[in-house]
Motif scaffolding. Sequence first.
Motif, PDB file in Angstrom:
ATOM      1  N   THR A  94     -93.445  83.014 -41.197  1.00 46.86           N
ATOM      2  CA  THR A  94     -93.128  81.941 -42.140  1.00 46.86           C
ATOM      3  C   THR A  94     -93.685  82.291 -43.512  1.00 46.86           C
ATOM      4  N   ASP A  95     -93.271  81.516 -44.490  1.00 41.79           N
ATOM      5  CA  ASP A  95     -93.812  81.676 -45.841  1.00 41.79           C
ATOM      6  C   ASP A  95     -93.911  80.298 -46.478  1.00 41.79           C
ATOM      7  N   PHE A  96     -94.779  79.471 -45.946  1.00 39.14           N
ATOM      8  CA  PHE A  96     -94.932  78.105 -46.444  1.00 39.14           C
ATOM      9  C   PHE A  96     -95.666  78.045 -47.779  1.00 39.14           C
ATOM     10  N   TRP A 133     -92.382  71.639 -37.172  1.00 37.72           N
ATOM     11  CA  TRP A 133     -91.430  72.706 -37.464  1.00 37.72           C
ATOM     12  C   TRP A 133     -91.305  73.611 -36.247  1.00 37.72           C
ATOM     13  N   ARG A 178     -95.866  88.321 -39.849  1.00 39.96           N
ATOM     14  CA  ARG A 178     -95.689  87.016 -40.485  1.00 39.96           C
ATOM     15  C   ARG A 178     -94.304  86.458 -40.158  1.00 39.96           C
ATOM     16  N   ALA A 207     -84.054  81.003 -39.050  1.00 36.53           N
ATOM     17  CA  ALA A 207     -85.124  80.563 -39.942  1.00 36.53           C
ATOM     18  C   ALA A 207     -85.902  79.407 -39.321  1.00 36.53           C
ATOM     19  N   PRO A 208     -87.169  79.236 -39.685  1.00 37.55           N
ATOM     20  CA  PRO A 208     -87.917  78.051 -39.256  1.00 37.55           C
ATOM     21  C   PRO A 208     -87.206  76.790 -39.734  1.00 37.55           C
ATOM     22  N   ARG A 209     -87.313  75.714 -38.931  1.00 36.96           N
ATOM     23  CA  ARG A 209     -86.670  74.465 -39.337  1.00 36.96           C
ATOM     24  C   ARG A 209     -87.530  73.272 -38.957  1.00 36.96           C
ATOM     25  N   ILE A 230     -90.432  77.379 -34.963  1.00 42.85           N
ATOM     26  CA  ILE A 230     -90.477  78.743 -35.481  1.00 42.85           C
ATOM     27  C   ILE A 230     -89.892  79.681 -34.425  1.00 42.85           C
ATOM     28  N   THR A 269    -101.875  83.014 -48.718  1.00 38.57           N
ATOM     29  CA  THR A 269    -101.331  81.811 -48.087  1.00 38.57           C
ATOM     30  C   THR A 269    -102.432  80.850 -47.675  1.00 38.57           C
ATOM     31  N   SER A 294    -101.805  80.558 -36.253  1.00 41.62           N
ATOM     32  CA  SER A 294    -101.753  80.016 -37.611  1.00 41.62           C
ATOM     33  C   SER A 294    -102.824  80.740 -38.411  1.00 41.62           C
ATOM     34  N   ASP A 314     -99.850  79.808 -42.681  1.00 43.01           N
ATOM     35  CA  ASP A 314     -98.588  80.347 -42.200  1.00 43.01           C
ATOM     36  C   ASP A 314     -98.708  80.654 -40.723  1.00 43.01           C
TER      37      ASP A 314
END
Length: 665
Positions: A395-397, A43, A393, A52-54, A45, A379, A373, A382
């Motif tokens: 991301t919100d995986f 991904w 923060r 957005a993250p992809r 970031i 979490t 990370s 993330d």
Amino acid sequence: MKAADLGLLTSVSTPTVHPGGTRAVVSVTHPSLEADAAVGQLWSIPLTGHAAPRRVTRGFRDTAPRFSPDGRLIAFLRAVPKSAPQLYVVDAAGGEPVQVTDRTLGVSEFAWAPDGRSLAFVSREPEQGRYGTVEGIDPNGEPARRIRTLKYQANGLGYIVDRRAHVFLVAVPDVWAEPAVAPVPQPDGSTGEKPGVPDARQLTSGEWDDTTIAFAPDGATLAFVSARHEGRDDDLRSNVFLVPVDGSGEPVDATGGHGDFSVVALQYGLNGVLYVSAQEVGESGRDFVARNTALYAIDRPGAAPLLLTDPETVDLTESDIVAYGDDAVLVADRRRGALVLTRVTSAGDVERLTDDTTVVGGVGTAGEVVVASIADAGTAGDVALVTDGGLTRLTDFSRAVRAAGVIAPRELTVTGADGYPVHGWAVLPEGEGPHPVLLNIHGGPFAAYTGALFDEAQVYAAAGYAVLMCNPRGSAGYGQEHGRVIRQRMGTVDLDDVLAFLDGALAQLPGLDAERVGVMGGSYGGYLTAWTIAHDHRFAAAIVERGYLDPEAFIGTSDIGSFFSDEYTGTDPEHIRTQSPQAVVDRVTTPTLVLHSSSDLRCPLGQAERYYAALKRNGVEAELVIFPGEDHELSRSGRPRHRRERFEIILDWWARHLPSRTNRV
């Protein structure tokens, strides 16, 4: 969170940061119940703007991304089902990845050369005739192994003496070139050469493992860790070696003449200083019990390592070393149930950059940009930007697992009978109670529970149990004295501490049912669970998982049997028996579920079988569960369906022996 939600747990790799500081790339993986394996992709970031993250790759399991020094490429490891990971590179802007290796036993780690034109990697070299090197010869048809060493197996791997890990160098393929195609046969039956991966050059060899690699800034030298000394079979020493990349010389030992080290990690700083983290294992080379890992600096070839951190108060055992600025590195200090990001300069100045509750799993840098990370109470994994103000923060995986239900742990410190503070956490189910209680004991013993999201505590709390977890004496993160006090005194103050934590929690926390308590643990936690139920009969039932249960039988059967029992329980047979659960199994009356894995080489299956047989012969209600094909890491990285089944078996056991409002027969 329920057992069926296992697939919602995401893990995030160490970030790699583009040299321009605009984005980071991580691997995001999760256990897939459908594939019955860990799956995941890379991904991207963004570190600036509002994008957005992809997801940027679509492999089965893509891990360990690393930007090339110029940022134009990303190297990573890709695994396909039932195959070992191989090294790939891909245009950092996107495109089809190009395979770099085709190693029989895969690639375990790699590093970019500073000029970006080649990659060093570590791979196991199989002995001819084994591990698929000859088509048609399966494992049962291989020649007999003639073992002449004490150390010949490793948990999760198996035999190691006939597949040693060594270092290789390979040129980076041109990802922008026209793809090679396989030629079709000519009318005369001839064929052209089939396209393949680049040829790799082997840099190291020998009857030892060479791992943990890092290039010097000039690219001329590669540092790695190995145990090449004559007594390597009898001790735990390992050292840093330096080898010319051009093959013009043999590896040179950089640390063996300066101390008794067991090396954990290494990395060059931007100023050319070689930073090394290591434990001091004493004159015997075996004094490993609760030895914290300290940071050292070697400022020039041949110089003695300079100690930079205090091994009593700083522990870098779970840390990589990341270059940061001209004269510093970033490390993660294992501290009171957290991994605290810490900056250390070559002069020994120490600065903590994150709080005392977050678990920092890995760090990437580009100039002043630092990306980590992380895991915490909300979490499992993330990505965050590290700033002067703390963590931002990105991301919100873990949103899906939080939606399924996550309960924040309550931090708790109780005072033991001898006045010693015992630190831990309680995860309490919803509702007023009274709730049945599960006392959980961690493995190690030189390990620790944290306050981060923990699937086991969440599953049990969701089933209606109050889960108690503490770090008794013997655990990591509270100084070496805290950890070393149980050396050859196992089952003494550690037992006192877990029972004190249980009693303290029952007294301090409302809604706990003091009359309905169970106890469970794995590995060393299995040891202390078995020891506890031989000395305290208050528990409704127990679960002993992958336990260290018979110190005498451990020697010669475990992959760490050549040293672990000697150091933790001693060598005198009578003294060993004073610390052995097997020696006091006749005192157990508590119904006990014994969980184990068939391929566990850390705590071999025989530990469980002998303990279970004694329980049954003594008339104790007991059940033995054996998971096929799994090793010591079942609960953390085993097949997802086995991990789910394990939860179901555990909850079934508690439903029968310690029912809750929502978990009963």
